[in-house]
Design a protein around this motif. Structure first.
Motif, PDB file in Angstrom:
ATOM      1  N   GLY A 101     -27.436  -1.203  42.570  1.00  0.00           N
ATOM      2  CA  GLY A 101     -28.281  -1.865  43.561  1.00  0.00           C
ATOM      3  C   GLY A 101     -29.747  -1.524  43.461  1.00  0.00           C
ATOM      4  O   GLY A 101     -30.586  -2.159  44.113  1.00  0.00           O
ATOM      5  N   ASN A 102     -30.101  -0.526  42.645  1.00  0.00           N
ATOM      6  CA  ASN A 102     -31.496  -0.140  42.495  1.00  0.00           C
ATOM      7  C   ASN A 102     -32.187  -0.992  41.424  1.00  0.00           C
ATOM      8  O   ASN A 102     -31.538  -1.516  40.509  1.00  0.00           O
ATOM      9  CB  ASN A 102     -31.590   1.336  42.090  1.00  0.00           C
ATOM     10  N   TYR A 103     -33.504  -1.096  41.548  1.00  0.00           N
ATOM     11  CA  TYR A 103     -34.320  -1.780  40.539  1.00  0.00           C
ATOM     12  C   TYR A 103     -35.051  -0.722  39.717  1.00  0.00           C
ATOM     13  O   TYR A 103     -35.639   0.212  40.272  1.00  0.00           O
ATOM     14  CB  TYR A 103     -35.336  -2.705  41.201  1.00  0.00           C
ATOM     15  N   THR A 104     -35.001  -0.849  38.391  1.00  0.00           N
ATOM     16  CA  THR A 104     -35.713   0.094  37.523  1.00  0.00           C
ATOM     17  C   THR A 104     -36.730  -0.655  36.672  1.00  0.00           C
ATOM     18  O   THR A 104     -36.474  -1.775  36.211  1.00  0.00           O
ATOM     19  CB  THR A 104     -34.740   0.876  36.620  1.00  0.00           C
ATOM     20  N   TYR A 105     -37.863  -0.004  36.462  1.00  0.00           N
ATOM     21  CA  TYR A 105     -39.025  -0.624  35.806  1.00  0.00           C
ATOM     22  C   TYR A 105     -39.389   0.175  34.557  1.00  0.00           C
ATOM     23  O   TYR A 105     -39.427   1.415  34.586  1.00  0.00           O
ATOM     24  CB  TYR A 105     -40.184  -0.621  36.799  1.00  0.00           C
ATOM     25  N   TYR A 106     -39.656  -0.529  33.470  1.00  0.00           N
ATOM     26  CA  TYR A 106     -40.050   0.108  32.213  1.00  0.00           C
ATOM     27  C   TYR A 106     -41.339  -0.578  31.742  1.00  0.00           C
ATOM     28  O   TYR A 106     -41.321  -1.752  31.345  1.00  0.00           O
ATOM     29  CB  TYR A 106     -38.956  -0.061  31.156  1.00  0.00           C
ATOM     30  N   GLY A 107     -42.463   0.140  31.801  1.00  0.00           N
ATOM     31  CA  GLY A 107     -43.755  -0.471  31.546  1.00  0.00           C
ATOM     32  C   GLY A 107     -44.452  -0.021  30.284  1.00  0.00           C
ATOM     33  O   GLY A 107     -44.071   0.965  29.654  1.00  0.00           O
ATOM     34  N   HIS A 108     -45.524  -0.769  29.902  1.00  0.00           N
ATOM     35  CA  HIS A 108     -46.457  -0.482  28.813  1.00  0.00           C
ATOM     36  C   HIS A 108     -45.922  -0.808  27.420  1.00  0.00           C
ATOM     37  O   HIS A 108     -46.420  -0.277  26.420  1.00  0.00           O
ATOM     38  CB  HIS A 108     -46.917   0.987  28.847  1.00  0.00           C
ATOM     39  N   GLN A 162     -48.838   1.201  24.984  1.00  0.00           N
ATOM     40  CA  GLN A 162     -49.972   1.579  25.825  1.00  0.00           C
ATOM     41  C   GLN A 162     -50.741   0.351  26.308  1.00  0.00           C
ATOM     42  O   GLN A 162     -51.961   0.393  26.470  1.00  0.00           O
ATOM     43  CB  GLN A 162     -50.891   2.555  25.090  1.00  0.00           C
ATOM     44  N   THR A 163     -50.030  -0.746  26.548  1.00  0.00           N
ATOM     45  CA  THR A 163     -50.680  -1.913  27.146  1.00  0.00           C
ATOM     46  C   THR A 163     -50.890  -1.662  28.640  1.00  0.00           C
ATOM     47  O   THR A 163     -50.232  -0.833  29.252  1.00  0.00           O
ATOM     48  CB  THR A 163     -49.827  -3.180  26.944  1.00  0.00           C
ATOM     49  N   GLY A 164     -51.824  -2.415  29.231  1.00  0.00           N
ATOM     50  CA  GLY A 164     -52.147  -2.204  30.634  1.00  0.00           C
ATOM     51  C   GLY A 164     -52.990  -0.955  30.804  1.00  0.00           C
ATOM     52  O   GLY A 164     -53.756  -0.573  29.914  1.00  0.00           O
ATOM     53  N   LEU A 165     -52.878  -0.293  31.945  1.00  0.00           N
ATOM     54  CA  LEU A 165     -53.633   0.929  32.205  1.00  0.00           C
ATOM     55  C   LEU A 165     -52.867   2.125  31.642  1.00  0.00           C
ATOM     56  O   LEU A 165     -52.060   2.748  32.331  1.00  0.00           O
ATOM     57  CB  LEU A 165     -53.874   1.098  33.709  1.00  0.00           C
ATOM     58  N   ALA A 166     -53.093   2.413  30.380  1.00  0.00           N
ATOM     59  CA  ALA A 166     -52.397   3.515  29.719  1.00  0.00           C
ATOM     60  C   ALA A 166     -53.343   4.164  28.727  1.00  0.00           C
ATOM     61  O   ALA A 166     -54.166   3.492  28.089  1.00  0.00           O
ATOM     62  CB  ALA A 166     -51.154   3.010  29.005  1.00  0.00           C
ATOM     63  N   THR A 167     -53.250   5.475  28.593  1.00  0.00           N
ATOM     64  CA  THR A 167     -54.130   6.210  27.683  1.00  0.00           C
ATOM     65  C   THR A 167     -53.389   6.775  26.479  1.00  0.00           C
ATOM     66  O   THR A 167     -53.970   7.478  25.674  1.00  0.00           O
ATOM     67  CB  THR A 167     -54.823   7.366  28.431  1.00  0.00           C
ATOM     68  N   GLY A 168     -52.111   6.479  26.368  1.00  0.00           N
ATOM     69  CA  GLY A 168     -51.332   6.954  25.237  1.00  0.00           C
ATOM     70  C   GLY A 168     -49.995   6.237  25.206  1.00  0.00           C
ATOM     71  O   GLY A 168     -49.590   5.580  26.167  1.00  0.00           O
ATOM     72  N   LYS A 214     -39.031 -10.086  33.037  1.00  0.00           N
ATOM     73  CA  LYS A 214     -39.730  -9.646  31.826  1.00  0.00           C
ATOM     74  C   LYS A 214     -41.120 -10.245  31.922  1.00  0.00           C
ATOM     75  O   LYS A 214     -41.274 -11.466  31.909  1.00  0.00           O
ATOM     76  CB  LYS A 214     -38.978 -10.143  30.593  1.00  0.00           C
ATOM     77  N   ALA A 215     -42.142  -9.397  32.080  1.00  0.00           N
ATOM     78  CA  ALA A 215     -43.460  -9.914  32.438  1.00  0.00           C
ATOM     79  C   ALA A 215     -44.564  -9.071  31.834  1.00  0.00           C
ATOM     80  O   ALA A 215     -44.330  -8.117  31.083  1.00  0.00           O
ATOM     81  CB  ALA A 215     -43.594  -9.958  33.960  1.00  0.00           C
ATOM     82  N   SER A 216     -45.807  -9.433  32.188  1.00  0.00           N
ATOM     83  CA  SER A 216     -46.980  -8.688  31.745  1.00  0.00           C
ATOM     84  C   SER A 216     -48.039  -8.752  32.837  1.00  0.00           C
ATOM     85  O   SER A 216     -48.194  -9.783  33.503  1.00  0.00           O
ATOM     86  CB  SER A 216     -47.535  -9.286  30.447  1.00  0.00           C
ATOM     87  N   ASP A 217     -48.733  -7.630  33.054  1.00  0.00           N
ATOM     88  CA  ASP A 217     -49.825  -7.616  34.019  1.00  0.00           C
ATOM     89  C   ASP A 217     -50.856  -6.580  33.586  1.00  0.00           C
ATOM     90  O   ASP A 217     -50.621  -5.790  32.674  1.00  0.00           O
ATOM     91  CB  ASP A 217     -49.319  -7.338  35.434  1.00  0.00           C
ATOM     92  N   ALA A 218     -51.995  -6.583  34.277  1.00  0.00           N
ATOM     93  CA  ALA A 218     -53.120  -5.741  33.859  1.00  0.00           C
ATOM     94  C   ALA A 218     -52.847  -4.264  34.038  1.00  0.00           C
ATOM     95  O   ALA A 218     -53.463  -3.429  33.362  1.00  0.00           O
ATOM     96  CB  ALA A 218     -54.371  -6.132  34.650  1.00  0.00           C
ATOM     97  N   GLY A 237     -48.980  -3.537  31.916  1.00  0.00           N
ATOM     98  CA  GLY A 237     -48.864  -4.123  30.598  1.00  0.00           C
ATOM     99  C   GLY A 237     -47.573  -4.924  30.490  1.00  0.00           C
ATOM    100  O   GLY A 237     -47.094  -5.491  31.465  1.00  0.00           O
ATOM    101  N   ASN A 238     -47.013  -4.960  29.303  1.00  0.00           N
ATOM    102  CA  ASN A 238     -45.731  -5.640  29.112  1.00  0.00           C
ATOM    103  C   ASN A 238     -44.619  -4.788  29.704  1.00  0.00           C
ATOM    104  O   ASN A 238     -44.493  -3.604  29.379  1.00  0.00           O
ATOM    105  CB  ASN A 238     -45.487  -5.879  27.624  1.00  0.00           C
ATOM    106  N   ASN A 239     -43.815  -5.393  30.563  1.00  0.00           N
ATOM    107  CA  ASN A 239     -42.815  -4.593  31.282  1.00  0.00           C
ATOM    108  C   ASN A 239     -41.533  -5.372  31.491  1.00  0.00           C
ATOM    109  O   ASN A 239     -41.513  -6.607  31.420  1.00  0.00           O
ATOM    110  CB  ASN A 239     -43.376  -4.118  32.629  1.00  0.00           C
ATOM    111  N   VAL A 240     -40.473  -4.644  31.764  1.00  0.00           N
ATOM    112  CA  VAL A 240     -39.186  -5.252  32.042  1.00  0.00           C
ATOM    113  C   VAL A 240     -38.589  -4.565  33.266  1.00  0.00           C
ATOM    114  O   VAL A 240     -38.708  -3.350  33.433  1.00  0.00           O
ATOM    115  CB  VAL A 240     -38.233  -5.151  30.830  1.00  0.00           C
ATOM    116  N   ILE A 241     -37.970  -5.352  34.150  1.00  0.00           N
ATOM    117  CA  ILE A 241     -37.322  -4.837  35.352  1.00  0.00           C
ATOM    118  C   ILE A 241     -35.827  -5.137  35.262  1.00  0.00           C
ATOM    119  O   ILE A 241     -35.428  -6.264  34.948  1.00  0.00           O
ATOM    120  CB  ILE A 241     -37.897  -5.480  36.629  1.00  0.00           C
ATOM    121  N   ILE A 242     -35.025  -4.139  35.519  1.00  0.00           N
ATOM    122  CA  ILE A 242     -33.575  -4.296  35.499  1.00  0.00           C
ATOM    123  C   ILE A 242     -33.023  -4.002  36.889  1.00  0.00           C
ATOM    124  O   ILE A 242     -33.398  -3.000  37.510  1.00  0.00           O
ATOM    125  CB  ILE A 242     -32.929  -3.362  34.458  1.00  0.00           C
ATOM    126  N   LYS A 243     -32.162  -4.894  37.372  1.00  0.00           N
ATOM    127  CA  LYS A 243     -31.444  -4.607  38.607  1.00  0.00           C
ATOM    128  C   LYS A 243     -30.139  -3.932  38.219  1.00  0.00           C
ATOM    129  O   LYS A 243     -29.253  -4.532  37.614  1.00  0.00           O
ATOM    130  CB  LYS A 243     -31.155  -5.875  39.409  1.00  0.00           C
TER     131      LYS A 243
END
Length: 409
Positions: free
Chosen positions: A313-320, A346-352, A296-300, A303-309
């Motif tokens: 076996g796959n990794y899924t990412y949910y961002g902004h 719409q955190t990070g690089l997001a327009t909506g 559970k992290a944040s980057d430019a 934005g605010n995002n969460v990664i689930i394993k």
């Protein structure tokens, strides 16, 4: 004298009679239990995680005997799968072996809870929904049902069987037709593979197929396809059939480029619920599969995002997500398919307001061109075909509804 006669009466007459009655009662209880249990009907067994067998051991029964009803039923199914779907020998052997595992290839097999039935134990109501409907309890009718589903609602099975070997054919049928995760112990993987190898030999299934690559993403993964009695066993692990949003939505950005072939690198799929703001139920983001929160992290960028394993076996990412607090799960949490985990933002690089969804089959890396990235449109079986023009690509499209069963063309 009277007391002696009473003792004699109990010892010589009543006690033997009581012992005979108790013996008869026990006998009838055993018979009733066998009748209620359906004999050796495998569909009534809850398979524990240690029920897999050692390498080389397969599923028994009379199916190898060419004169048996089971063998003839399997041969008829094999012929139909070959002639009508052009499945390969490996594909067919997998389907037949799983039919043996699920029901001993018995079209009259039924879960004692009444919720799944037939050769491949379709949902027959209750928690599984009614996939079986008015299908008859015979081989021909049930093979026809399987073919119908493989051509429509469960076409993802054939998509993943395309050019697949025996092991991956088994996985494709289990995950996309039976509705269990690849890692689920109820697959009895070692035993089923050994059975499939023998099936391939017995039925002479050593031929290639000509399946069309059906990748389009609109086929549902199975719901309620397991033999297990849900009253006795824990729920099966998740599959990739769900979407990360609910209701009316648009896909506003695609994979591998933001606006299709000519856009900037994107390597994810943007889902935007119609009318969603940064809070409220309309902005909810849902886990697409069972798994555990990896980060559970944040980057430019994201934005605010969460990664689930995921359990597959796959990794899924949910961002902004709007904030760290709006991500309602934490690192290490176990999550289930369909569970509310975050909000669109719409955190990070997001327009909506939207959620950026990414999938990596190898590692938790989601930057453009990271090794292991795949299209979310391919991974999520319910993404409408209009948004998946070809394998490995997802383009902006919509509006769609998560309630629709198939594309409205």
């Amino acid at each position: 004298m009277k007391k002696a006669i009473t003792v004699w009466f109990w010892v010589k007459i009543l006690v033997p009679i009581l012992l005979v009655l108790i013996g008869l009662l026990f006998f009838f209880l055993v018979v009733i239990n066998l009748l209620a249990g359906g004999g050796s009907d495998d569909s009534q067994v809850c398979y524990p995680s240690n029920n897999d067998t050692s390498a080389g051991a397969g599923i028994g029964g009379d199916w190898k005997d060419s004169h048996s009803k089971t063998h003839k039923a399997m041969q008829a199914a094999a012929d139909k799968f070959k002639n009508e779907l052009h499945m390969s020998g490996d594909n067919i052997a997998a389907a037949l072996a799983i039919g043996l595992r699920e029901s001993q290839f018995n079209p009259k097999a039924e879960n004692p809870s009444g919720q799944v039935k037939g050769i491949w134990q379709w949902g027959a109501g209750g928690v599984n929904g009614n996939r079986y409907k008015d299908t008859q309890d015979n081989v021909d009718s049930q093979v026809n049902l399987a073919i119908k589903e493989l051509k429509s609602s469960h076409a993802a099975t054939l998509t993943h069987m395309y050019n697949a070997d025996l092991t991956h054919s088994l996985e494709a049928w289990d995950v996309h037709f039976e509705g269990v995760a690849a890692s689920d112990p109820q697959r009895k993987s070692t035993q089923t593979l050994a059975t499939a190898q023998k099936v391939k030999q017995v039925f002479k299934l050593d031929f290639s197929g000509s399946l069309t690559d059906l990748t389009g993403g609109d086929a549902n993964t199975a719901q309620g396809g397991a033999t297990l009695n849900p009253n006795n066993c824990p729920p099966a692990t998740g599959t990739s059939s769900r979407l990360p949003i609910k209701g009316q939505y648009n896909i506003t950005g695609g994979y591998p480029n933001y606006q299709g072939a000519g856009g900037s690198p994107h390597y994810g799929v943007d889902f935007q619920t119609v009318g969603a703001k940064e809070s409220g139920d309309a902005s909810n983001v849902y886990a697409v599969a069972d798994g555990k929160v990896y980060a559970k992290a944040s980057d430019a960028t994201g934005g605010n995002n969460v990664i689930i394993k995921n359990n597959d076996g796959n990794y899924t990412y949910y961002g902004h997500a709007p904030s760290q607090e709006s991500i309602v799960v934490n690192k290490g949490d176990t999550v289930h398919k369909g569970q509310h985990i975050s909000h669109q933002g719409q955190t990070g690089l997001a327009t909506g307001v939207h959620v950026h969804f990414g999938v990596n089959k190898k590692k938790p890396a989601f930057a453009p061109q990271s090794d292991g990235l795949v299209s979310g449109g391919d991974y999520l079986s319910k993404v409408p075909r209009k948004a998946v023009p070809e394998k490995g690509q997802t383009v902006p499209a919509g509006p769609f509804s998560t309630d629709q069963d198939k594309d409205k063309k």
